[in-house]
Design an enzyme around this catalytic site. Sequence first.
Site, PDB file in Angstrom:
ATOM      1  N   HIS A  18      -2.445  10.175  -1.337  1.00 36.34           N
ATOM      2  CA  HIS A  18      -1.990   8.766  -2.532  1.00 36.34           C
ATOM      3  C   HIS A  18      -2.407   9.418  -3.607  1.00 36.34           C
ATOM      4  O   HIS A  18      -1.617   8.538  -4.768  1.00 36.34           O
ATOM      5  CB  HIS A  18      -4.217   7.588  -2.156  1.00 36.34           C
ATOM      6  N   LYS A  27      -8.598 -16.403  15.667  1.00 37.43           N
ATOM      7  CA  LYS A  27      -8.120 -16.245  14.429  1.00 37.43           C
ATOM      8  C   LYS A  27      -9.348 -15.591  14.401  1.00 37.43           C
ATOM      9  O   LYS A  27      -9.752 -15.527  12.837  1.00 37.43           O
ATOM     10  CB  LYS A  27      -8.096 -17.422  13.481  1.00 37.43           C
ATOM     11  N   GLU A  29       0.696  -0.989  -0.023  1.00 39.11           N
ATOM     12  CA  GLU A  29      -0.095   0.158  -0.021  1.00 39.11           C
ATOM     13  C   GLU A  29       0.532   1.362  -0.052  1.00 39.11           C
ATOM     14  O   GLU A  29       1.874   1.519   0.676  1.00 39.11           O
ATOM     15  CB  GLU A  29      -0.528   0.055   1.009  1.00 39.11           C
ATOM     16  N   ASP A  49       2.350 -14.792  12.563  1.00 40.63           N
ATOM     17  CA  ASP A  49       1.232 -15.367  11.775  1.00 40.63           C
ATOM     18  C   ASP A  49       0.205 -14.581  11.188  1.00 40.63           C
ATOM     19  O   ASP A  49      -0.706 -14.096  12.364  1.00 40.63           O
ATOM     20  CB  ASP A  49       0.218 -15.747  12.931  1.00 40.63           C
TER      21      ASP A  49
END
Length: 388
Positions: free
Chosen positions: A381, A216, A86, A290
């Site tokens: 951006h 998760k 990004e 993770d």
Amino acid sequence: MTDRIPRSKDNDNTVEMGEARRDFVKQRTGVNLEHVGSFSFDPAITAGNIENFIGVAQVPMGLAGPLLVNGEHAQGDFYVPMATAEGTLVASYNRGMRLLREAGGVTVSVVDDAMQRAPVFVFENARQARDFGNWIDEHFDEIRQAAESTTRSGKLRNIEKYAAARMLYLRFNFTTGDAAGQNMVGKATFVACEWIKANNPMVEKYILSGAMDTDKKHSTLNTLHTRGKRVIAEATIPNALLKSIMGVDSETLFKMRSITQVGSFMAGSVNTGAHSANGITAVFMATGQDVANVAESSAAIMFVDVNAAGDYYISITIPSMIVATYGGGTGLATQKECLEMLGCYGKGKVRKLAEIIGATVLAGEISLSSAVLAGDWVTSHDALGRNR
């Protein structure tokens, strides 16, 4: 019938087997995995981390800093590796780090530490389940001994009990040293449950995870009781410094928070801040965490205030930051280098890493909030990111 992916029973994580599987892909799809197959380490180190190894996913990595951390474990300046695709993200965090450094740095505290497995026991009726809960309290020391027999670093801290219908859900809370610990506590809890089953005649069946560990995935239970490390990062920024670097003043930022809190409430958001998942994910990818644990780790509680002098106090509480400096993906080649760059590789370093990530997140929060108000969000951006 589709051909099976090539695999070696003897030694599957090798250069040769990676090449065989890339050839397999080329034969069936016509795609040559040139960049996937370009890597600088021995695939043998990936055993236990990946199956059917074919190569690597190369994610661009940038450097932000210096980040000044006033932690109990992380102290001083750090240059933070951030893996992301990004545009503007690293630049934004870098700007926030500059502001916080000039303000005296970020104070970070790890205030709680727990990793869970939550089995559920099913009985004939609710009264049996209640009595079983009393039995658990009476035999906690024996249960703890059984659980801890499976691990050198895992310690059973306590067991929460939640009753519903004829079930009793037990939430085993462990500390796990420098490992994230999900597999560790799963094994320890299994052995403890087998001991319970062997020693309590009421127990006929249980499920090792009744889903109250919320592995998760985020939950309100994690926000209240912690999963992983509970990290609080805070700083006080002089109003004049805010205006000179960010182009906004403390009062305007404070009023913005009042408005966005209402928006977060109406949306039912699990995060009252701006974008903590950005910083957490980027550092997770760089350091071998993770990445799926971002599901829990991205929940956050933002609090701001303005003092009598007009200076801006900002804090973020991350109730479920799941990180490791030992085991898992932390020993892989590039990930190990990034942890070493932070002084966070190996045993005794996990709280240091948690503090650095907490401080990084705070830098991103103040930077994005200021950019939205100052009108820099879209223009940045346009200049640096995907809007080009």
